[in-house]
Scaffold this motif. Structure first.
Motif, PDB file in Angstrom:
ATOM      1  N   ALA A  39      49.952  17.721 -26.015  1.00  0.00           N
ATOM      2  CA  ALA A  39      51.119  16.898 -25.659  1.00  0.00           C
ATOM      3  C   ALA A  39      50.778  15.411 -25.592  1.00  0.00           C
ATOM      4  CB  ALA A  39      51.691  17.358 -24.323  1.00  0.00           C
ATOM      5  N   GLY A  40      49.491  15.086 -25.712  1.00  0.00           N
ATOM      6  CA  GLY A  40      49.089  13.686 -25.670  1.00  0.00           C
ATOM      7  C   GLY A  40      49.053  13.086 -24.292  1.00  0.00           C
ATOM      8  N   ILE A  41      48.936  13.928 -23.243  1.00  0.00           N
ATOM      9  CA  ILE A  41      48.891  13.409 -21.871  1.00  0.00           C
ATOM     10  C   ILE A  41      47.580  13.776 -21.185  1.00  0.00           C
ATOM     11  CG2 ILE A  41      51.401  13.441 -21.593  1.00  0.00           C
ATOM     12  CD1 ILE A  41      51.055  16.036 -19.944  1.00  0.00           C
ATOM     13  N   TYR A  42      46.567  14.123 -21.980  1.00  0.00           N
ATOM     14  CA  TYR A  42      45.278  14.527 -21.409  1.00  0.00           C
ATOM     15  C   TYR A  42      44.633  13.368 -20.653  1.00  0.00           C
ATOM     16  CZ  TYR A  42      40.396  15.993 -21.153  1.00  0.00           C
ATOM     17  OH  TYR A  42      39.132  16.301 -20.702  1.00  0.00           O
ATOM     18  N   ASP A  43      44.108  13.666 -19.456  1.00  0.00           N
ATOM     19  CA  ASP A  43      43.438  12.676 -18.620  1.00  0.00           C
ATOM     20  C   ASP A  43      41.993  13.131 -18.405  1.00  0.00           C
ATOM     21  OD1 ASP A  43      42.498  10.935 -16.724  1.00  0.00           O
ATOM     22  OD2 ASP A  43      44.111  11.253 -15.277  1.00  0.00           O
ATOM     23  N   ALA A  44      41.042  12.384 -18.960  1.00  0.00           N
ATOM     24  CA  ALA A  44      39.634  12.774 -18.884  1.00  0.00           C
ATOM     25  C   ALA A  44      39.109  12.780 -17.453  1.00  0.00           C
ATOM     26  CB  ALA A  44      38.787  11.836 -19.741  1.00  0.00           C
ATOM     27  N   ASN A  45      39.785  12.085 -16.546  1.00  0.00           N
ATOM     28  CA  ASN A  45      39.336  12.026 -15.149  1.00  0.00           C
ATOM     29  C   ASN A  45      39.908  13.162 -14.308  1.00  0.00           C
ATOM     30  OD1 ASN A  45      37.851   9.579 -15.462  1.00  0.00           O
ATOM     31  ND2 ASN A  45      39.792   8.463 -15.469  1.00  0.00           N
ATOM     32  N   ARG A  46      40.766  13.983 -14.912  1.00  0.00           N
ATOM     33  CA  ARG A  46      41.400  15.069 -14.168  1.00  0.00           C
ATOM     34  C   ARG A  46      40.667  16.384 -14.412  1.00  0.00           C
ATOM     35  NH1 ARG A  46      47.822  16.828 -14.449  1.00  0.00           N
ATOM     36  NH2 ARG A  46      47.631  18.725 -13.196  1.00  0.00           N
ATOM     37  N   LYS A  47      40.621  17.215 -13.390  1.00  0.00           N
ATOM     38  CA  LYS A  47      40.015  18.537 -13.517  1.00  0.00           C
ATOM     39  C   LYS A  47      41.112  19.545 -13.818  1.00  0.00           C
ATOM     40  CE  LYS A  47      36.708  21.587 -11.167  1.00  0.00           C
ATOM     41  NZ  LYS A  47      35.917  21.782  -9.937  1.00  0.00           N
ATOM     42  N   TYR A  48      41.067  20.138 -15.007  1.00  0.00           N
ATOM     43  CA  TYR A  48      42.093  21.095 -15.416  1.00  0.00           C
ATOM     44  C   TYR A  48      41.645  22.515 -15.050  1.00  0.00           C
ATOM     45  CZ  TYR A  48      44.433  17.332 -17.896  1.00  0.00           C
ATOM     46  OH  TYR A  48      45.105  16.163 -18.198  1.00  0.00           O
ATOM     47  N   GLU A  49      42.321  23.093 -14.083  1.00  0.00           N
ATOM     48  CA  GLU A  49      42.026  24.434 -13.600  1.00  0.00           C
ATOM     49  C   GLU A  49      43.250  24.922 -12.829  1.00  0.00           C
ATOM     50  OE1 GLU A  49      38.788  24.327 -10.852  1.00  0.00           O
ATOM     51  OE2 GLU A  49      39.902  23.220  -9.338  1.00  0.00           O
ATOM     52  N   PRO A  50      43.302  26.225 -12.478  1.00  0.00           N
ATOM     53  CA  PRO A  50      44.435  26.704 -11.671  1.00  0.00           C
ATOM     54  C   PRO A  50      44.642  25.845 -10.430  1.00  0.00           C
ATOM     55  CG  PRO A  50      43.186  28.561 -12.496  1.00  0.00           C
ATOM     56  CD  PRO A  50      42.415  27.326 -12.885  1.00  0.00           C
ATOM     57  N   TYR A  51      45.899  25.524 -10.168  1.00  0.00           N
ATOM     58  CA  TYR A  51      46.264  24.593  -9.097  1.00  0.00           C
ATOM     59  C   TYR A  51      46.521  25.361  -7.802  1.00  0.00           C
ATOM     60  CZ  TYR A  51      48.901  20.914  -6.682  1.00  0.00           C
ATOM     61  OH  TYR A  51      49.345  20.003  -5.775  1.00  0.00           O
ATOM     62  N   LEU A  52      45.923  24.882  -6.714  1.00  0.00           N
ATOM     63  CA  LEU A  52      46.072  25.546  -5.421  1.00  0.00           C
ATOM     64  C   LEU A  52      47.374  25.134  -4.738  1.00  0.00           C
ATOM     65  CD1 LEU A  52      45.041  27.218  -2.997  1.00  0.00           C
ATOM     66  CD2 LEU A  52      43.855  25.151  -2.215  1.00  0.00           C
ATOM     67  N   VAL A  53      48.136  26.147  -4.334  1.00  0.00           N
ATOM     68  CA  VAL A  53      49.349  25.932  -3.546  1.00  0.00           C
ATOM     69  C   VAL A  53      49.244  26.772  -2.271  1.00  0.00           C
ATOM     70  CG1 VAL A  53      51.856  26.270  -3.409  1.00  0.00           C
ATOM     71  CG2 VAL A  53      50.814  25.492  -5.549  1.00  0.00           C
ATOM     72  N   VAL A  54      49.420  26.124  -1.129  1.00  0.00           N
ATOM     73  CA  VAL A  54      49.546  26.851   0.134  1.00  0.00           C
ATOM     74  C   VAL A  54      51.042  26.924   0.407  1.00  0.00           C
ATOM     75  CG1 VAL A  54      48.887  26.976   2.561  1.00  0.00           C
ATOM     76  CG2 VAL A  54      47.334  25.902   0.909  1.00  0.00           C
ATOM     77  N   LEU A  55      51.608  28.102   0.217  1.00  0.00           N
ATOM     78  CA  LEU A  55      53.066  28.225   0.210  1.00  0.00           C
ATOM     79  C   LEU A  55      53.680  27.710   1.511  1.00  0.00           C
ATOM     80  CD1 LEU A  55      55.248  29.205  -1.720  1.00  0.00           C
ATOM     81  CD2 LEU A  55      55.311  31.341  -0.469  1.00  0.00           C
ATOM     82  N   GLY A  56      54.651  26.831   1.358  1.00  0.00           N
ATOM     83  CA  GLY A  56      55.333  26.253   2.511  1.00  0.00           C
ATOM     84  C   GLY A  56      54.628  25.056   3.096  1.00  0.00           C
ATOM     85  N   ARG A  57      53.399  24.774   2.601  1.00  0.00           N
ATOM     86  CA  ARG A  57      52.624  23.676   3.175  1.00  0.00           C
ATOM     87  C   ARG A  57      52.145  22.681   2.122  1.00  0.00           C
ATOM     88  NH1 ARG A  57      50.774  25.344   8.180  1.00  0.00           N
ATOM     89  NH2 ARG A  57      50.373  23.125   8.538  1.00  0.00           N
TER      90      ARG A  57
END
Length: 255
Positions: free
Chosen positions: A37-55
Protein backbone atom coordinates in the motif's frame (compact mmCIF):
# COMPACT_ATOMS: atom_id res chain seq x y z
CA UNK A 1 -16.23 -18.64 24.22
CA UNK A 2 -16.30 -14.98 23.17
CA UNK A 3 -13.83 -12.38 24.32
CA UNK A 4 -14.72 -10.37 27.42
CA UNK A 5 -13.58 -7.21 29.21
CA UNK A 6 -10.01 -7.39 30.44
CA UNK A 7 -8.92 -10.16 28.04
CA UNK A 8 -5.52 -9.72 26.39
CA UNK A 9 -6.07 -10.47 22.72
CA UNK A 10 -3.79 -10.26 19.68
CA UNK A 11 -5.29 -9.00 16.45
CA UNK A 12 -4.39 -8.33 12.84
CA UNK A 13 -6.18 -5.45 11.15
CA UNK A 14 -6.37 -3.53 7.90
CA UNK A 15 -8.22 -0.20 7.85
CA UNK A 16 -9.09 1.20 4.42
CA UNK A 17 -10.94 4.23 3.15
CA UNK A 18 -12.68 4.68 -0.19
CA UNK A 19 -11.06 7.09 -2.64
CA UNK A 20 -13.15 7.27 -5.79
CA UNK A 21 -13.59 3.77 -7.14
CA UNK A 22 -10.79 2.22 -5.13
CA UNK A 23 -9.95 1.48 -1.51
CA UNK A 24 -6.81 2.99 0.01
CA UNK A 25 -5.20 1.38 3.05
CA UNK A 26 -4.84 3.94 5.82
CA UNK A 27 -3.44 1.77 8.61
CA UNK A 28 -2.43 -1.85 9.19
CA UNK A 29 -0.18 -3.95 11.40
CA UNK A 30 0.57 -6.38 8.55
CA UNK A 31 3.96 -5.76 6.98
CA UNK A 32 3.16 -7.15 3.53
CA UNK A 33 -0.01 -5.06 3.27
CA UNK A 34 1.80 -1.91 4.41
CA UNK A 35 4.50 -2.40 1.78
CA UNK A 36 2.07 -3.04 -1.06
CA UNK A 37 0.00 0.00 0.00
CA UNK A 38 3.05 2.27 0.14
CA UNK A 39 2.66 3.11 3.84
CA UNK A 40 5.45 0.92 5.22
CA UNK A 41 7.32 2.47 8.17
CA UNK A 42 10.80 1.03 8.79
CA UNK A 43 10.68 2.26 12.40
CA UNK A 44 7.50 0.33 13.17
CA UNK A 45 7.35 -3.24 14.45
CA UNK A 46 4.85 -5.21 12.38
CA UNK A 47 3.34 -8.00 14.48
CA UNK A 48 -0.04 -8.94 16.02
CA UNK A 49 -1.38 -5.92 17.89
CA UNK A 50 -2.21 -6.23 21.59
CA UNK A 51 -5.67 -5.14 22.70
CA UNK A 52 -6.84 -5.29 26.31
CA UNK A 53 -10.58 -5.34 25.71
CA UNK A 54 -12.32 -2.34 27.23
CA UNK A 55 -9.01 -0.78 28.25
CA UNK A 56 -7.13 -0.16 24.98
CA UNK A 57 -7.43 2.82 22.65
CA UNK A 58 -9.02 1.12 19.66
CA UNK A 59 -11.92 2.59 17.73
CA UNK A 60 -15.39 1.82 19.08
CA UNK A 61 -16.32 -0.31 16.05
CA UNK A 62 -13.40 -2.69 16.65
CA UNK A 63 -14.14 -2.91 20.37
CA UNK A 64 -17.76 -3.85 19.65
CA UNK A 65 -16.84 -6.49 17.07
CA UNK A 66 -14.23 -8.13 19.30
CA UNK A 67 -16.88 -8.77 21.96
CA UNK A 68 -18.64 -11.08 19.50
CA UNK A 69 -15.54 -12.88 18.24
CA UNK A 70 -13.18 -15.63 19.35
CA UNK A 71 -9.65 -16.69 18.53
CA UNK A 72 -9.26 -17.65 14.88
CA UNK A 73 -12.25 -15.66 13.63
CA UNK A 74 -12.14 -13.01 10.89
CA UNK A 75 -14.60 -10.24 10.08
CA UNK A 76 -15.03 -7.42 7.59
CA UNK A 77 -17.26 -4.46 8.43
CA UNK A 78 -17.76 -0.75 7.84
CA UNK A 79 -17.10 1.73 10.65
CA UNK A 80 -18.90 5.07 10.40
CA UNK A 81 -17.11 8.19 11.74
CA UNK A 82 -19.07 8.13 15.02
CA UNK A 83 -17.59 4.68 15.74
CA UNK A 84 -14.17 5.42 14.25
CA UNK A 85 -12.17 8.65 14.41
CA UNK A 86 -15.05 11.10 14.73
CA UNK A 87 -16.22 13.89 12.42
CA UNK A 88 -13.80 16.18 10.63
CA UNK A 89 -13.48 19.42 12.62
CA UNK A 90 -12.53 22.68 10.96
CA UNK A 91 -11.52 24.13 14.33
CA UNK A 92 -8.63 21.63 14.46
CA UNK A 93 -6.98 23.30 11.45
CA UNK A 94 -4.72 25.85 13.13
CA UNK A 95 -2.94 28.81 11.54
CA UNK A 96 0.61 29.33 12.81
CA UNK A 97 3.12 32.03 11.79
CA UNK A 98 6.04 30.76 9.70
CA UNK A 99 8.36 32.51 12.19
CA UNK A 100 6.99 30.33 15.00
CA UNK A 101 7.63 27.14 13.02
CA UNK A 102 11.16 28.34 12.33
CA UNK A 103 11.71 28.78 16.07
CA UNK A 104 10.63 25.14 16.51
CA UNK A 105 13.04 24.10 13.76
CA UNK A 106 10.15 22.89 11.56
CA UNK A 107 10.43 23.53 7.79
CA UNK A 108 7.07 24.82 6.41
CA UNK A 109 6.60 22.06 3.82
CA UNK A 110 3.12 21.00 2.66
CA UNK A 111 2.35 17.39 3.63
CA UNK A 112 4.95 17.28 6.39
CA UNK A 113 3.92 15.67 9.70
CA UNK A 114 4.81 17.93 12.61
CA UNK A 115 4.48 17.97 16.39
CA UNK A 116 3.43 21.24 17.98
CA UNK A 117 2.47 21.58 21.63
CA UNK A 118 2.38 17.82 22.10
CA UNK A 119 -0.05 17.31 19.18
CA UNK A 120 0.78 15.75 15.83
CA UNK A 121 -0.62 17.31 12.67
CA UNK A 122 -0.01 17.73 8.96
CA UNK A 123 0.86 20.99 7.17
CA UNK A 124 -1.97 21.41 4.65
CA UNK A 125 -1.02 24.72 3.06
CA UNK A 126 1.56 27.49 3.35
CA UNK A 127 1.29 31.20 2.55
CA UNK A 128 3.95 33.89 2.72
CA UNK A 129 3.40 34.41 6.44
CA UNK A 130 1.41 31.43 7.73
CA UNK A 131 1.23 27.64 7.73
CA UNK A 132 -2.11 25.85 8.17
CA UNK A 133 -1.70 22.69 10.26
CA UNK A 134 -4.43 20.04 10.37
CA UNK A 135 -4.63 18.28 13.75
CA UNK A 136 -7.55 16.05 12.76
CA UNK A 137 -6.85 12.33 12.64
CA UNK A 138 -6.03 11.45 9.00
CA UNK A 139 -9.13 9.20 8.89
CA UNK A 140 -11.53 11.60 10.65
CA UNK A 141 -14.89 12.07 8.98
CA UNK A 142 -14.58 8.97 6.81
CA UNK A 143 -16.39 5.65 6.59
CA UNK A 144 -13.80 2.94 7.05
CA UNK A 145 -13.64 -0.63 5.85
CA UNK A 146 -12.07 -2.79 8.57
CA UNK A 147 -10.63 -6.27 8.13
CA UNK A 148 -10.20 -7.79 11.59
CA UNK A 149 -8.72 -11.11 12.71
CA UNK A 150 -8.26 -12.45 16.25
CA UNK A 151 -5.01 -14.39 16.13
CA UNK A 152 -4.50 -15.22 19.80
CA UNK A 153 -5.30 -14.61 23.44
CA UNK A 154 -2.73 -14.29 26.22
CA UNK A 155 -3.50 -16.44 29.24
CA UNK A 156 -0.44 -16.40 31.52
CA UNK A 157 0.82 -13.52 33.64
CA UNK A 158 4.28 -13.98 32.09
CA UNK A 159 3.05 -13.52 28.52
CA UNK A 160 0.90 -10.54 29.46
CA UNK A 161 3.78 -8.76 31.21
CA UNK A 162 6.16 -9.46 28.30
CA UNK A 163 3.74 -7.93 25.78
CA UNK A 164 3.23 -4.89 28.00
CA UNK A 165 7.02 -4.43 28.25
CA UNK A 166 7.43 -4.47 24.47
CA UNK A 167 4.56 -2.02 24.10
CA UNK A 168 6.95 0.63 25.41
CA UNK A 169 10.40 -0.81 24.73
CA UNK A 170 11.73 -2.01 21.34
CA UNK A 171 13.38 -5.18 22.67
CA UNK A 172 12.90 -8.89 22.06
CA UNK A 173 10.41 -10.58 24.38
CA UNK A 174 12.85 -13.49 24.58
CA UNK A 175 15.15 -11.21 26.62
CA UNK A 176 12.46 -10.47 29.22
CA UNK A 177 12.11 -12.71 32.27
CA UNK A 178 9.10 -12.59 34.58
CA UNK A 179 8.63 -14.44 37.87
CA UNK A 180 6.01 -14.13 40.59
CA UNK A 181 6.75 -14.76 44.26
CA UNK A 182 3.54 -13.66 45.99
CA UNK A 183 0.18 -12.39 44.79
CA UNK A 184 0.60 -8.91 43.35
CA UNK A 185 4.42 -9.08 43.42
CA UNK A 186 6.66 -9.83 40.44
CA UNK A 187 10.33 -9.74 39.53
CA UNK A 188 10.99 -8.31 36.10
CA UNK A 189 14.39 -8.86 34.48
CA UNK A 190 15.25 -6.70 31.48
CA UNK A 191 18.34 -6.67 29.22
CA UNK A 192 20.98 -3.96 29.27
CA UNK A 193 19.69 -2.65 25.91
CA UNK A 194 17.04 -0.65 27.76
CA UNK A 195 19.74 1.59 29.25
CA UNK A 196 20.29 3.17 25.84
CA UNK A 197 16.63 4.03 25.24
CA UNK A 198 15.57 7.65 25.15
CA UNK A 199 13.06 8.72 27.82
CA UNK A 200 13.66 5.49 29.75
CA UNK A 201 12.12 6.93 32.91
CA UNK A 202 8.89 7.84 31.07
CA UNK A 203 8.73 4.40 29.43
CA UNK A 204 9.10 2.71 32.82
CA UNK A 205 6.43 4.92 34.37
CA UNK A 206 3.96 4.02 31.59
CA UNK A 207 4.81 0.34 31.96
CA UNK A 208 4.33 0.40 35.73
CA UNK A 209 1.00 2.14 35.24
CA UNK A 210 -0.18 -0.65 32.94
CA UNK A 211 1.06 -3.40 35.27
CA UNK A 212 -0.89 -1.80 38.10
CA UNK A 213 -4.13 -0.98 36.29
CA UNK A 214 -4.36 -3.96 33.92
CA UNK A 215 -2.83 -6.77 35.99
CA UNK A 216 -3.24 -5.45 39.56
CA UNK A 217 0.49 -5.76 40.21
CA UNK A 218 1.31 -3.99 43.47
CA UNK A 219 5.08 -4.37 43.63
CA UNK A 220 7.77 -4.82 40.97
CA UNK A 221 11.37 -5.81 41.61
CA UNK A 222 13.17 -4.51 38.53
CA UNK A 223 16.48 -6.13 37.57
CA UNK A 224 18.61 -4.96 34.63
CA UNK A 225 21.03 -7.67 33.52
CA UNK A 226 24.31 -6.04 32.47
CA UNK A 227 27.04 -8.09 30.82
CA UNK A 228 30.50 -6.87 31.87
CA UNK A 229 33.33 -6.73 29.36
CA UNK A 230 36.14 -9.29 29.64
CA UNK A 231 38.50 -6.62 30.95
CA UNK A 232 36.04 -5.65 33.68
CA UNK A 233 35.47 -9.28 34.61
CA UNK A 234 39.24 -9.91 34.82
CA UNK A 235 39.74 -6.83 36.97
CA UNK A 236 36.86 -7.86 39.24
CA UNK A 237 38.28 -11.39 39.61
CA UNK A 238 41.74 -10.06 40.45
CA UNK A 239 40.24 -7.73 43.02
CA UNK A 240 38.35 -10.55 44.68
CA UNK A 241 41.50 -12.72 44.74
CA UNK A 242 43.51 -9.88 46.29
CA UNK A 243 40.88 -9.35 48.97
CA UNK A 244 40.86 -13.06 49.70
CA UNK A 245 44.65 -13.14 50.23
CA UNK A 246 44.38 -10.42 52.86
CA UNK A 247 41.76 -12.16 54.97
CA UNK A 248 44.09 -14.60 56.77
CA UNK A 249 46.39 -11.73 57.83
CA UNK A 250 43.46 -9.80 59.22
CA UNK A 251 42.26 -12.82 61.11
CA UNK A 252 45.79 -13.44 62.44
CA UNK A 253 46.07 -9.88 63.76
CA UNK A 254 42.75 -10.21 65.53
CA UNK A 255 43.96 -13.44 67.13
Amino acid sequence: MTIKDGDFVLINYVISVKSGDREVVGDTNKEDVAKSAGIYDANRKYEPYLVVLGRSQVIKAIDEQLREMDVGQKREFVASPDKAYGPYRDDLVIRLPIKQLNRYGIPPVVGRRVEVGGRVGVIRSVTERFAYIDFNHPLAGKDLKVELEVVGKLETLEDKVKYLVTRYMPISRDLVTVSQSDAGKIELQLPQEILGLSDLESRLQLLMGDLSSLLEVKEVKLVVNVMLSQAQETKQTEGQAHQGSQQPEAQQEQA
